[in-house]
Design an enzyme around this catalytic site. Sequence first.
Site, PDB file in Angstrom:
ATOM      1  N   ASP A  34       0.828  -1.215   0.000  1.00 55.31           N
ATOM      2  CA  ASP A  34       0.000   0.000   0.000  1.00 55.31           C
ATOM      3  C   ASP A  34       0.860   1.261   0.000  1.00 55.31           C
ATOM      4  O   ASP A  34       1.975   1.249   0.523  1.00 55.31           O
ATOM      5  CB  ASP A  34      -0.917  -0.032   1.234  1.00 55.31           C
ATOM      6  CG  ASP A  34      -2.089   0.930   1.106  1.00 55.31           C
ATOM      7  OD1 ASP A  34      -2.357   1.409  -0.014  1.00 55.31           O
ATOM      8  OD2 ASP A  34      -2.739   1.194   2.134  1.00 55.31           O
ATOM      9  N   HIS A  60       2.310   3.097  -9.015  1.00 53.53           N
ATOM     10  CA  HIS A  60       2.145   1.665  -9.324  1.00 53.53           C
ATOM     11  C   HIS A  60       3.355   1.161 -10.108  1.00 53.53           C
ATOM     12  O   HIS A  60       3.880   0.083  -9.856  1.00 53.53           O
ATOM     13  CB  HIS A  60       0.853   1.417 -10.122  1.00 53.53           C
ATOM     14  CG  HIS A  60      -0.388   1.865  -9.401  1.00 53.53           C
ATOM     15  ND1 HIS A  60      -0.594   1.622  -8.069  1.00 53.53           N
ATOM     16  CD2 HIS A  60      -1.489   2.541  -9.827  1.00 53.53           C
ATOM     17  CE1 HIS A  60      -1.774   2.125  -7.700  1.00 53.53           C
ATOM     18  NE2 HIS A  60      -2.334   2.698  -8.754  1.00 53.53           N
ATOM     19  N   LEU A  65       9.856 -21.150  -4.015  1.00 51.58           N
ATOM     20  CA  LEU A  65       8.992 -20.122  -3.408  1.00 51.58           C
ATOM     21  C   LEU A  65       7.689 -20.098  -4.185  1.00 51.58           C
ATOM     22  O   LEU A  65       7.708 -20.079  -5.419  1.00 51.58           O
ATOM     23  CB  LEU A  65       9.659 -18.734  -3.497  1.00 51.58           C
ATOM     24  CG  LEU A  65       8.762 -17.520  -3.221  1.00 51.58           C
ATOM     25  CD1 LEU A  65       8.350 -17.458  -1.740  1.00 51.58           C
ATOM     26  CD2 LEU A  65       9.461 -16.209  -3.605  1.00 51.58           C
TER      27      LEU A  65
HETATM   28  C1  IPE Z   1      -5.621  -2.647  -0.140  1.00 48.93           C
HETATM   29  O1  IPE Z   1      -5.229  -1.340  -0.278  1.00 48.93           O
HETATM   30  C2  IPE Z   1      -5.584  -3.343  -1.473  1.00 48.93           C
HETATM   31  C3  IPE Z   1      -4.264  -3.501  -2.059  1.00 48.93           C
HETATM   32  C4  IPE Z   1      -3.123  -3.172  -1.515  1.00 48.93           C
HETATM   33  C5  IPE Z   1      -4.252  -4.105  -3.356  1.00 48.93           C
HETATM   34  P1  IPE Z   1      -6.282  -0.159  -0.481  1.00 48.93           P
HETATM   35  O2  IPE Z   1      -5.484   1.086  -0.591  1.00 48.93           O
HETATM   36  O3  IPE Z   1      -7.219  -0.481  -1.568  1.00 48.93           O
HETATM   37  O4  IPE Z   1      -7.082  -0.208   0.911  1.00 48.93           O
HETATM   38  P2  IPE Z   1      -7.909   0.902   1.658  1.00 48.93           P
HETATM   39  O5  IPE Z   1      -8.884   1.464   0.668  1.00 48.93           O
HETATM   40  O6  IPE Z   1      -6.954   1.932   2.135  1.00 48.93           O
HETATM   41  O7  IPE Z   1      -8.561   0.184   2.797  1.00 48.93           O
HETATM   42  C1  IPE Z   2      -1.632   0.213  -3.378  1.00 47.10           C
HETATM   43  O1  IPE Z   2      -1.379   1.576  -3.383  1.00 47.10           O
HETATM   44  C2  IPE Z   2      -1.919  -0.338  -4.764  1.00 47.10           C
HETATM   45  C3  IPE Z   2      -3.315  -0.731  -5.015  1.00 47.10           C
HETATM   46  C4  IPE Z   2      -4.262  -0.711  -4.119  1.00 47.10           C
HETATM   47  C5  IPE Z   2      -3.653  -1.170  -6.362  1.00 47.10           C
HETATM   48  P1  IPE Z   2      -2.555   2.622  -3.418  1.00 47.10           P
HETATM   49  O2  IPE Z   2      -2.911   2.909  -4.840  1.00 47.10           O
HETATM   50  O3  IPE Z   2      -3.681   2.188  -2.557  1.00 47.10           O
HETATM   51  O4  IPE Z   2      -1.849   3.898  -2.777  1.00 47.10           O
HETATM   52  P2  IPE Z   2      -2.476   4.932  -1.744  1.00 47.10           P
HETATM   53  O5  IPE Z   2      -2.993   4.134  -0.590  1.00 47.10           O
HETATM   54  O6  IPE Z   2      -3.567   5.660  -2.454  1.00 47.10           O
HETATM   55  O7  IPE Z   2      -1.339   5.808  -1.356  1.00 47.10           O
HETATM   56 MG    MG Z   3      -4.076   2.414  -0.590  1.00 44.61          MG
END
Ligand code: IPE
Ligand code: IPE
Ligand code: MG
Length: 252
Positions: A31, A48, A143
Amino acid sequence: MMTNGTNEQPVHDIEAMRQRGVPDHVGVIMDGNGRWAKQRDLPRTDGHTRGEEALFDAVEGALEVGLEWMTVYAFSTENWKRPPSEVAFIMWFNRDLLLRRADELDAREVRVRFIGRQKRPIPKSLLKIMDETERRTAHHRRLTLQIAFNYGGRAELVDAARALAEDVKAGRLQPGRVNEKSISSRLYSPDAPDVDLLVRTSGERRLSNFMLWEAAYAELVFDDVLWPDFRRTHLFDAIEEFQKRTRRFGAV
Ligand code: IPE
Ligand code: IPE
Ligand code: MG
């Protein structure tokens, strides 16, 4: 954690870590990509893109320390709520990543598996390459890298409940015989050990629907690092933290 005194890079004693016993299965909620990009005035999608290096360094770290199972959360059933342009980018990017990286994963003896609802609205071309990557690496055992894609812990339990209901309806299973094993054997990856270490980056302290059944007794480690900045040293720190915890499983 030790430092080598010169450039303050953390040095982990891999051999000592292995001897203490590494987790059976590490779950990683990757995240913070969007925030990483925002801090640099870049579009969220650049976050990403930069997450790829983090993921592959984590995989190298997993191999180095001898992890056998690692599951990374790449796209949730809730992430479809994002702007269509970001969703489309993620689909395209993952397809591209698999095309570029499949050889390397294969050479590293990594078995790639996808968990989640492997169907629409995931684009057909991505589903195809997901399937090809799984088949191509299915014989590896060093793995197992599970990629949770269009994954939701509740959706997984719903899918297991449906399969179970079908078996009851067909007379293959008596309702009174339903137990934990009948549920766990109908999850997406029934042969995977329970997640015993769950790491989430970006400072958020929640599960966001990740591995609700499998991580029931996981040790939780939250790291403030944003995913694109994650490196194997962060994974090693989390494993060392795990090794310090006392796991009781309800006993005394
Ligand atoms: C969880 O992260 C999903 C992934 C890392 C793929 P999100 O960024 O979507 O989660 P919330 O919305 O903060 O709970
Ligand atoms: C995690 O990073 C990737 C996915 C959920 C696809 P985020 O895109 O949620 O990044 P933040 O949380 O908005 O910083
Ligand atoms: Mg996120």
